[in-house]
Design a protein around this motif. Sequence first.
Motif, PDB file in Angstrom:
ATOM      1  N   UNK A  76      -4.233  15.600   4.501  1.00 26.78           N
ATOM      2  CA  UNK A  76      -4.186  16.624   4.039  1.00 26.78           C
ATOM      3  C   UNK A  76      -6.143  17.285   4.302  1.00 26.78           C
TER       4      UNK A  76
ATOM      5  N   UNK B  81      -6.657   0.996   0.861  1.00 28.92           N
ATOM      6  CA  UNK B  81      -5.137   1.640   1.315  1.00 28.92           C
ATOM      7  C   UNK B  81      -5.487   2.640   2.700  1.00 28.92           C
ATOM      8  N   UNK B  82      -4.649   1.187   3.720  1.00 31.41           N
ATOM      9  CA  UNK B  82      -4.308   2.367   4.795  1.00 31.41           C
ATOM     10  C   UNK B  82      -3.465   3.350   4.930  1.00 31.41           C
ATOM     11  N   UNK B  83      -2.675   3.457   4.089  1.00 28.79           N
ATOM     12  CA  UNK B  83      -1.599   4.366   4.388  1.00 28.79           C
ATOM     13  C   UNK B  83      -1.888   5.682   3.398  1.00 28.79           C
ATOM     14  N   UNK B  84      -2.831   5.363   2.769  1.00 31.94           N
ATOM     15  CA  UNK B  84      -3.485   6.861   1.473  1.00 31.94           C
ATOM     16  C   UNK B  84      -4.442   6.939   2.343  1.00 31.94           C
TER      17      UNK B  84
ATOM     18  N   UNK C 236      -6.489   8.979  -7.440  1.00 34.08           N
ATOM     19  CA  UNK C 236      -5.596   7.664  -6.658  1.00 34.08           C
ATOM     20  C   UNK C 236      -6.301   6.679  -5.623  1.00 34.08           C
TER      21      UNK C 236
ATOM     22  N   UNK D  17      -4.453  14.656  -6.332  1.00 33.66           N
ATOM     23  CA  UNK D  17      -3.714  13.728  -6.887  1.00 33.66           C
ATOM     24  C   UNK D  17      -4.400  11.919  -5.539  1.00 33.66           C
ATOM     25  N   UNK D  18      -4.205  12.423  -4.333  1.00 34.95           N
ATOM     26  CA  UNK D  18      -4.101  11.497  -3.638  1.00 34.95           C
ATOM     27  C   UNK D  18      -5.984  10.689  -3.537  1.00 34.95           C
TER      28      UNK D  18
ATOM     29  N   UNK E  43       2.216   7.078  -6.459  1.00 27.61           N
ATOM     30  CA  UNK E  43       1.238   8.435  -7.127  1.00 27.61           C
ATOM     31  C   UNK E  43       1.911   9.455  -6.606  1.00 27.61           C
ATOM     32  N   UNK E  44       2.683   9.620  -5.072  1.00 26.06           N
ATOM     33  CA  UNK E  44       3.093  10.650  -5.399  1.00 26.06           C
ATOM     34  C   UNK E  44       4.592  11.063  -5.841  1.00 26.06           C
TER      35      UNK E  44
ATOM     36  N   UNK F 242       2.301   2.199  -3.248  1.00 28.70           N
ATOM     37  CA  UNK F 242       0.941   2.835  -3.693  1.00 28.70           C
ATOM     38  C   UNK F 242       1.335   3.782  -4.204  1.00 28.70           C
ATOM     39  N   UNK F 243       1.343   4.140  -3.171  1.00 26.82           N
ATOM     40  CA  UNK F 243       1.116   5.787  -2.725  1.00 26.82           C
ATOM     41  C   UNK F 243       2.342   6.413  -3.029  1.00 26.82           C
TER      42      UNK F 243
ATOM     43  N   UNK G  46       1.073  -1.420   0.176  1.00 31.56           N
ATOM     44  CA  UNK G  46       0.008  -0.151  -0.111  1.00 31.56           C
ATOM     45  C   UNK G  46       1.119   0.980   0.000  1.00 31.56           C
ATOM     46  N   UNK G  47       1.952   0.949   0.351  1.00 31.13           N
ATOM     47  CA  UNK G  47       2.939   2.647   0.866  1.00 31.13           C
ATOM     48  C   UNK G  47       3.523   2.477  -0.509  1.00 31.13           C
TER      49      UNK G  47
ATOM     50  N   UNK H  99       6.571   9.042   3.221  1.00 32.49           N
ATOM     51  CA  UNK H  99       6.551   7.760   2.701  1.00 32.49           C
ATOM     52  C   UNK H  99       8.338   6.722   2.215  1.00 32.49           C
TER      53      UNK H  99
ATOM     54  N   UNK I  83      -2.920   9.384   4.610  1.00 33.51           N
ATOM     55  CA  UNK I  83      -2.353  10.872   4.851  1.00 33.51           C
ATOM     56  C   UNK I  83      -3.311  11.758   3.726  1.00 33.51           C
TER      57      UNK I  83
ATOM     58  N   UNK J  92       5.628  14.891   2.514  1.00 34.05           N
ATOM     59  CA  UNK J  92       4.944  13.791   1.874  1.00 34.05           C
ATOM     60  C   UNK J  92       5.697  12.632   1.566  1.00 34.05           C
TER      61      UNK J  92
END
Lengths: 220, 220
Positions: free
Chosen positions: B152, B142-145, B89, B85-86, A85-86, A81-82, A78-79, A152, B148, A148
């Motif tokens: 924001x 997605x927990x991290x997503x 996703x 963006x987040x 994207x970032x 994935x983020x 998951x991390x 990550x 975050x 951010x």
Amino acid sequence: MSKETLAEQIANRLRRDILRGKLPPGTSVKERDIGADMGVSRTPIREAIRILSKEGLVELRPSRSPIVAISDFKEVADQTTVLIELEKLSAELACKTATDADIDHLASIVNYMSENFDTIDPLDMFEVDMSFHTALASSSGNRALAETHSTFLRRLWRARYLSARQRRNRERVVNQHTLILDALRARDGQAARDAIDYHLWRLAEDIRSVIEQESANQET
Amino acid sequence: MSKETLAEQIANRLRRDILRGKLPPGTSVKERDIGADMGVSRTPIREAIRILSKEGLVELRPSRSPIVAISDFKEVADQTTVLIELEKLSAELACKTATDADIDHLASIVNYMSENFDTIDPLDMFEVDMSFHTALASSSGNRALAETHSTFLRRLWRARYLSARQRRNRERVVNQHTLILDALRARDGQAARDAIDYHLWRLAEDIRSVIEQESANQET
DNA sequence: CAATAATTTTTGGTATACCAAGTCTTCACT
DNA sequence: AGTGAAGACTTGGTATACCAAAAATTATTG
């Protein structure tokens, strides 16, 4: 002499210990024990633990010892994935905002890697690799994004570290970095996104295999 | 009785005061003063301040009082960029992973908004709006997503709050939420991304105008 | 021996005290 | 009056002490 506060120093030290594996996931982080080890009081240690908690490296439990965060497979995926994207967003923005100095800096990093990639120590190579991605995020000109992204990157440090050690073909990395750099020079946002996507997708695969291997070992 | 720690309660209270404007940007947050006001010692207050600092609501300065973060225009714009963006996703992932229950929940929120959007209090409406976006991020699985994203969202709370108050055409929001929901139901990741992009881009415009207006007032 | 109640210990949460580094005020001296 | 130095004060950083809740351990009882 250091201008950092004690708590920050402790956080840095603990972070290193966690990332390098000296404090494996699941280890309980007791305020008093750490304090005794390092000869400082609980207060700054407590604060350091909070810092690391916000970074996702330790897990706070109500009325219980914090523990070093256990990164199960899905969590890491998951991390990642983020992060991807970032970084894609960073690359796209950087195409618009990066200064020539930014690009030169990135180019010098790629250059350094390409010229030394068969003589340099894998660990140093890894650090250089990290600096490329950090510099890319910075050149987006978006501070919130860069911060951010950095968080990550740090959370995934250990997984990336392990995967970087075992990887043989570093040439691939240099080539992909070059692709990213080219897109940036051409100010082609979509190409930059694609290049990042491709590059980090390979990384994700590497991380996946490492984690699977590690958890398999742990079962034993 | 509350299960929260004192520091968390204080953080919540301070956060509310900051977001609602009771503590305007630039206000210094002195540990002792706050402590005297609320009748607690400095320790939990100190911790609360650190929490808010990590959330970007207060700014720590070495050997100086922390101050309520001054959100200049670019800062807010940057944060909005990341938020969009987040959330894009999130929407894309949610198309793959959202359960029927997730979708039903989102649908009920949209429903509630659509049925009450001319009788409900703007502030409550705003809260409901927020819950839609939070729920969307959650259903990405997605927990991290989600975390975050939530950070924001919170940082932008004040800007969104101000923009929501002055916005007349809430119908537009409902329609756009419906579009997002439709894409989700169709499991069409790209459509979901586009719907989010369109929706939040409008939000960004609103925020921009509010900030510009506010900073113009401040000049006076 | 098992189960549970009582107690001791561990550990995080909070309060208080002390310290050092700035900041501001004041007062002496030119 | 202007300047600068000294000292009082403010404020964040750290240490220590105390408390309550949760665990672990021991004792007690069926």
